[in-house]
Design an enzyme around this catalytic site. Structure first.
Site, PDB file in Angstrom:
ATOM      1  CB  ALA A  71      64.373  58.996  37.386  1.00  0.00           C
TER       2      ALA A  71
ATOM      3  CE  LYS B 193      68.670  57.617  38.672  1.00  0.00           C
ATOM      4  NZ  LYS B 193      68.759  56.963  39.615  1.00  0.00           N
TER       5      LYS B 193
ATOM      6  N   GLY C 283      73.575  48.376  28.246  1.00  0.00           N
ATOM      7  CA  GLY C 283      72.676  49.851  28.744  1.00  0.00           C
ATOM      8  C   GLY C 283      74.066  50.599  29.228  1.00  0.00           C
TER       9      GLY C 283
ATOM     10  CG  ASP D  74      71.579  51.516  32.820  1.00  0.00           C
ATOM     11  OD1 ASP D  74      72.018  50.318  31.870  1.00  0.00           O
ATOM     12  OD2 ASP D  74      70.554  51.358  33.947  1.00  0.00           O
TER      13      ASP D  74
END
Length: 247
Positions: free
Chosen positions: A12, A14, A94, A96
């Site tokens: 996704a 975001k 990563g 994130d």
């Protein structure tokens, strides 16, 4: 100052829009065209794009004509950070994971924090003293575990997550589907609780922060006090953008 940050994940897209440090709006599931439309609608002063999937440049190039300030592509190995990054291979880290660490450090600047980010993967990451990202662990997420049992065996069915993620879980499955569900879900909970216990053994004042799409499933099942902050990655991206704008 208004900022807009995008987290381009494996499943996704975001976004979070911040006014100073307050989250004004957040959402998910955007296409590239919708990303541009969101920038045009919210009119941020600065934008940051972080991607663990496609190259960030594919997303930032259409945005530059829409933003008067900076459009930053977050690269964990090279982007300036408000915390120290002690990860041995930052070029493989990563975005994130590092963003979540920055968010946790900003919320708790003087203590150890363990981040449990339960999404496509289950990541448990340690922020030492509110100032240094040390790394952590990466394991398959819940849906990946269900899919792996189905894909790598000849006869096991693909089992879905229960509709009510907070309903009680049977320990002993009395058919194949319930046995798979018990193994995947109870096993993942035991795994994360075991990691939390090990971190608390050497950091008794450790704070545990839970984030990610499966946070609601894990929240009632993890031991001890847990802070649930669904927008932790977005908050970290915002603080990274602010740090780069102000420095």
């Amino acid at each position: 100052m208004r900022t807009l940050v995008f987290d381009i994940g494996n499943t996704a897209v975001k976004y979070g829009c911040f006014e100073e440090d307050g989250l004004l709006e957040a959402g998910a599931g955007l296409t590239p065209e919708q990303v541009s439309a969101t920038v045009a609608r919210l009119r941020p002063d600065h934008v940051l794009v972080a991607s663990v999937a496609a190259a960030a440049a594919q997303w930032t190039t259409p945005l530059r004509p829409l933003v008067t300030g900076r459009v930053l592509e977050f690269a964990p190995a090279t982007t300036a950070l408000p915390i120290q990054n002690a990860y041995a291979t930052p070029h493989t880290l990563g975005a994130d994971r590092l963003a979540a660490a920055v968010g946790a450090a900003w919320l708790r600047p003087a203590g150890d924090t363990l981040i449990v980010d339960a999404g496509t993967a289950i990541k448990c990451d340690w922020v030492e003293g509110g100032h240094t990202f040390r790394g952590g662990s990466i394991a398959p997420g819940l849906r990946m575990r269900f899919e792996a049992l189905h894909q790598f065996t000849g006869r096991l069915p693909l089992v879905e997550m229960p509709a009510d993620g907070q309903a009680p879980l049977a320990l002993t499955g009395d058919d194949t589907q319930s046995a798979i569900r018990s193994g995947v879900l109870n096993g993942a909970v035991a795994e994360v609780n075991g990691l939390i216990e090990q971190y608390r053994a050497f950091s008794p004042q450790l704070a545990v922060v839970l984030a990610g799409g499966d946070a609601r499933f894990f929240q009632p099942r993890l031991k001890g006090h847990i802070f649930v902050i669904p927008e932790l990655v977005l908050l970290g991206l915002h603080r990274i953008l602010v740090h780069n704008v102000e420095n």
